[in-house]
Design an enzyme around this catalytic site. Structure first.
Site, short mmCIF file in Angstrom:
data_model
loop_
_atom_site.label_atom_id
_atom_site.label_comp_id
_atom_site.label_asym_id
_atom_site.label_seq_id
_atom_site.Cartn_x
_atom_site.Cartn_y
_atom_site.Cartn_z
N TYR A 67 70.35 59.53 -25.14
CA TYR A 67 69.98 58.18 -25.58
C TYR A 67 71.23 57.36 -25.85
CZ TYR A 67 67.87 54.42 -28.32
OH TYR A 67 67.48 53.18 -28.78
N SER A 121 72.03 49.74 -29.27
CA SER A 121 71.75 50.43 -30.53
C SER A 121 73.04 50.95 -31.14
CB SER A 121 70.80 51.60 -30.27
OG SER A 121 70.73 52.47 -31.38
#
Length: 309
Positions: free
Chosen positions: A178, A152
């Site tokens: 994350y 990501s």
């Protein structure tokens, strides 16, 4: 500057590609990008196994995409990963590490591991490690085997913090946690390729871009605000799940990645390398140096091996 957005779909990427005889595993294939990844692989003729926590949802996906198998996999559960590996028989030609979780508060596994790092990185690491013999067998059959891991743009927010992987000493920040897991995804591909290339197994990392999926359901308000600011700044343009799966399919089927690994792909092409202090909003189509650092990749492999062994 952010480059042009690739609007191709996963179906566009596999158009004219014959994957008959290819055995593929897609984790997290019961929703979002995972469904579209599995759908396009199946349309191209691949035999797809959906590795999912919810097998009922997986079965519904199989009906939706017109074929495939379902096998239960909970990446945060070491026993579940081991059981999945034990059930797998025969060669494997394509492993797509697509599944991921986002949490809004500190959550730990029974081992005490931070959940996002445990699921997004350690679970996939243990899965790939366990399936390596099957990948090597698949490579002997077809000349190469590929591992594709979904990262990501969030990786740009944090390197892997080796001194405190599981937020035992620093205040918990779900966005940083994350981000760390997404950097780890990329470092895995770097070191897996270095170690496994002699067996003709290559690993690459992809960024799907901005896709609205169920992954965002547990975002904090801070995370939602940050995402809105990034969109307003032009850091990304929302894609459909089929468009989001396109770069995964590039890494999975494009001939230039059959024997070349350790890359980070964005918008269907290799991302440009940017410095670690680069601004995310104006460099969202890039990959930070810390995500491709070979020394960090080797260190992460060692640490990960010790944790999951």
């Amino acid at each position: 500057m952010v480059g042009p957005v690739d609007t191709r779909t996963a179906d566009d990427v596999v158009a004219g590609v014959d994957l008959t005889g290819v055995r593929a595993i897609v984790t997290g294939a019961s929703s979002g990008i995972g469904v579209e990844t599995a759908r396009s692989l199946a349309r191209a003729g691949a035999q797809v196994t959906l590795a999912v926590r919810n097998t009922d949802a997986g079965a519904a996906t199989v009906r939706d995409i017109g074929g495939g198998d379902v096998s239960r996999l909970d990446l945060a559960d070491r026993a579940s990963v081991a059981a999945f590996v034990e059930r797998w028989t025969g060669p494997l030609h394509l492993l797509i590490n697509n599944a991921g979780v986002v949490v809004s508060r500190l959550t730990r596994t029974p081992e005490g591991w931070e959940l996002q790092f445990a699921t997004n990185h350690l679970g996939h690491f243990a899965l790939a490690l366990g399936l390596r013999p099957a990948l090597a067998e698949g490579a002997r059959e077809r000349g190469s085997a590929r591992v594709v891991t979904v990262s990501s743009t969030a990786h740009m927010r944090s390197p892997v913090v080796f001194d405190d992987l599981h937020f035992e000493r620093r205040p918990y920040d779900p966005q940083a946690a994350y981000a760390q897991s997404k950097t780890a995804n990329s470092l895995f591909s770097v070191e897996a390729t270095r170690r496994w290339a002699p067996d003709s197994i290559v690993a690459n990392t992809v960024n799907p871009g901005g896709v609205a999926t169920g992954l965002q359901r547990d975002f904090t308000q801070q995370q939602k605000d940050y995402l809105a600011a990034a969109e307003a700044a032009g850091a990304f343009v929302y894609k459909t799940p089929q468009q989001g799966a396109a770069t995964t399919l590039v890494a999975a089927v494009a001939p230039e990645y059959a024997h070349s690994g350790g890359h980070y792909l964005d918008n269907g092409r290799e991302a440009r390398l940017v410095e670690n202090d680069a601004d995310l909003f104006t460099n969202s189509d890039g990959v930070k140096r810390w995500a491709l650092d070979p020394e960090a990749a080797q260190r992460l492999w060692k640490v990960s091996s010790e944790l999951v062994s």
